[in-house]
Design an enzyme around this catalytic site. Structure first.
Site, PDB file in Angstrom:
ATOM      1  CE  LYS A   1      52.842  46.612  46.692  1.00  0.00           C
ATOM      2  NZ  LYS A   1      51.784  45.909  45.968  1.00  0.00           N
TER       3      LYS A   1
ATOM      4  CB  SER B 145      49.503  43.442  45.723  1.00  0.00           C
ATOM      5  OG  SER B 145      50.879  43.527  46.054  1.00  0.00           O
TER       6      SER B 145
END
Length: 586
Positions: A189, A386
């Protein structure tokens, strides 16, 4: 008395200018009404559609009135693909002529979608000819599918390969006494790295290398097959930066079929159309093609466009630059489609790197409600990652382009700490009275302490587990299986299909076809939502903000996205499900 006449004269001039402006607007309104009610048009036999690829391209055209008058403004991928499809279906259109220029698309996935549509057009027995003074790398990739490619004798083909250069602002913020406090789940991430690091993490470098290489491989494969040159040669030419080669070499390399001036290309087109030198070329533009008569038989498959950052409500929508996915508006729209008996299936066209985790959950829920009544198919554009994947994962079927960026299953919370700026640099003093141990949580006077960060970490971890569970349920996978491909990892569409995050590779037409199949429709047509602004809304909107935004965007160039990111940082929710804020592949 002299001052009196000055005031009278100034008032008269003001009234005159006001009247002039209102007259111009009135004339434009009348033209808009005429244009909107002009209906469809016919096509001359033996026509060619001219496609001008210059300027920028977004996911969808907003249909601006001023842009129609000036010929400026971004074109929409939706209109490009629709015009090619209509040209293929119209027996009077014999070919497509591409005018290549300094063209900038929102992603290589969008360019690939156009290229595939042109390839499909050629398979119908029609021809494509491309010409340009210069070709950008993405424009050349698009044009390489043509039967013939021509270049200005002094022209240029940009051919250099791909690069991605993430930005890091940690040290810049430190100069002002600001740092970011981060809570995240997922080794891959990488969005917060822009503010918390000064270089790529190993995991981020790994995933960027994978998707940049994958996109380049798709470009190489397409050009190699169309132009009958080897991938090794294409790579060697990129290494040698043939962008600055003598144009004659492009002919030797078989990248172009000839070096011609505009008038000479017209002769080639006339020969292709079996016209004499004195004959006029029957031609029509993309916008004119969209106005032609075409059938709308069968049941309705709704295509709903959701692109841009995912945000919570009007406040963030108004302050954000560009198009956004406003959860409140999207949920209302999807509910209407759910309750519309004329709509038999829905295609969600998603092009988003994510945004607010809360808003993503709201849209996910509405998609679940919609899916309970009618089939839902997701068509992924340049990005559906995402939060963009969050709102996709519950669909009955997911279709992505090979070069779509998707996945990135993970969330983070990022909280600015400006206490050093306030206390040390500006000399601000704080004191405190509180009723409970954690009453001062979120104060500007200090960063979070270890206990407070522990609460935040647990909260973010809980959000990640929910996201992961949504994916597991939607994709019918075990949670452990999802965990192995999650951790915020960004995947190309072609790789995402291998790990079952995507069901099929293809474009919007494939998604509409699949939706119709799931709804058991033998005859169908697509309708597009949400409706575009009418001519008056468009005119007023462009008049109030469009012009100055375009000027700023042109002046800042590649730095525009960075500028708008910094400008809008304070309106983003702290808990985010998104890929890097600034994805630059060039």
């Amino acid at each position: 008395m002299k001052e009196f006449f000055k005031m009278v004269f100034a008032t008269m001039v003001g009234m005159l200018l006001f009247g002039l402006v209102m007259t111009i607007i009135g004339v434009m309104c009348i033209i808009g009404m005429v244009a909107s009610g002009s209906g469809t048009r016919g096509v001359e036999s033996n026509s060619v559609m001219v496609m001008n690829f210059s300027g920028s391209m977004d996911e969808r055209s907003e249909g601006g009135v001023l842009s129609q008058f000036t010929g400026e403004g971004a074109i929409g991928l939706d209109e490009v693909l629709a015009s090619i499809r209509l040209a293929k279906e119209n027996e009077d259109v014999k070919g497509i002529y591409i005018e290549a220029g300094l063209f900038s698309a929102d992603s290589y996935a969008s360019v690939q979608a156009i290229r595939n549509a042109l390839s499909d057009f050629r398979k119908s027995g029609k021809w494509v000819i491309a010409y340009g003074d210069t070709y950008t790398q993405s424009t050349y990739y698009l044009a390489s599918v043509a039967d013939k490619i021509y270049l200005n004798p002094q022209g240029q083909i940009d051919w250099h390969g791909l690069a991605s250069e993430p930005l890091f602002l940690k040290d810049v913020l430190a100069k002002f006494g600001v740092k970011m406090q981060l809570s995240k789940v997922g080794a891959y991430k990488s969005a917060p790295e822009m503010f918390t690091a000064d270089k790529m993490s190993d995991e981020n470098r790994e995933q960027i290398t994978a998707y940049v290489t994958g996109i380049w491989d798709n470009i190489l494969k397409g050009v190699s097959e169309s132009r009958k040159v080897s991938v090794d040669s294409l790579n060697a030419w990129a290494d040698r930066l043939i962008t600055f080669d003598d144009p004659q070499n492009y002919v030797k390399y078989k990248l172009v079929d000839g070096l011609l001036y505009t008038d000479e290309v017209k002769k080639i087109v006339k020969e292709q159309m079996q016209l004499s030198e004195d004959d006029r070329i029957p031609r029509l533009s993309m916008s004119e093609m969209l106005q032609t008569k075409h059938k709308r038989d069968g049941e309705q498959v709704a295509v709903y466009y959701a692109y841009g950052d995912i945000v919570d409500g009007d406040a963030q929508s108004m302050l954000s630059d560009g198009h956004v996915i406003d959860a409140q508006e999207v949920c209302k729209d999807l509910e209407q489609l759910m309750n519309d008996d004329d709509v038999k299936a829905v295609v969600l066209r998603i092009n988003s790197g994510g945004g607010s985790a809360y808003a993503s959950e709201q849209i996910w829920h509405q998609v679940e409600m919609l899916k309970a009544k009618k089939p839902v198919v997701v068509s992924m554009g340049g990005m559906a990652a995402s939060g963009g994947y969050y709102i996709s994962c519950g669909a009955n079927w997911i279709i992505a382009e090979p070069t779509t960026l998707t996945g990135s299953i993970g969330i983070f919370g990022m909280f600015p700490d400006a206490s050093q700026l306030l206390t040390e640099k500006l000399g601000v003093k704080f004191d405190e009275v509180k009723t409970n141990k954690n009453s001062g949580f979120g104060t500007m006077s200090r960063p979070f302490n270890a206990e407070e960060m522990g609460y935040l970490d647990a909260y973010v971890e809980r959000g990640y587990k929910l996201f992961r569970q949504r994916v597991a349920d939607g994709r019918k996978l075990a949670v452990d299986s999802v965990e192995k491909i999650a951790q915020g990892h960004v995947w190309l569409g072609q790789d995402a299909m291998k790990i079952k995050l995507v069901d099929e590779l293809g474009g919007l037409d494939a998604a509409v076809k699949k939706a119709a199949q799931l709804a058991n429709l033998s005859e169908y047509h697509a309708t597009y939502y949400p409706g575009k602004k009418d001519w008056l809304e468009s005119l007023l909107g462009e008049a109030t903000q469009g012009s100055y935004l375009d000027e700023y965007r042109a002046a800042l160039g590649d730095y525009w996205q960075l500028f708008t990111l910094l400008k809008n940082m304070n309106i983003h929710n702290a808990i985010q499900a998104r890929i890097p804020y600034y994805v630059n592949i060039r």
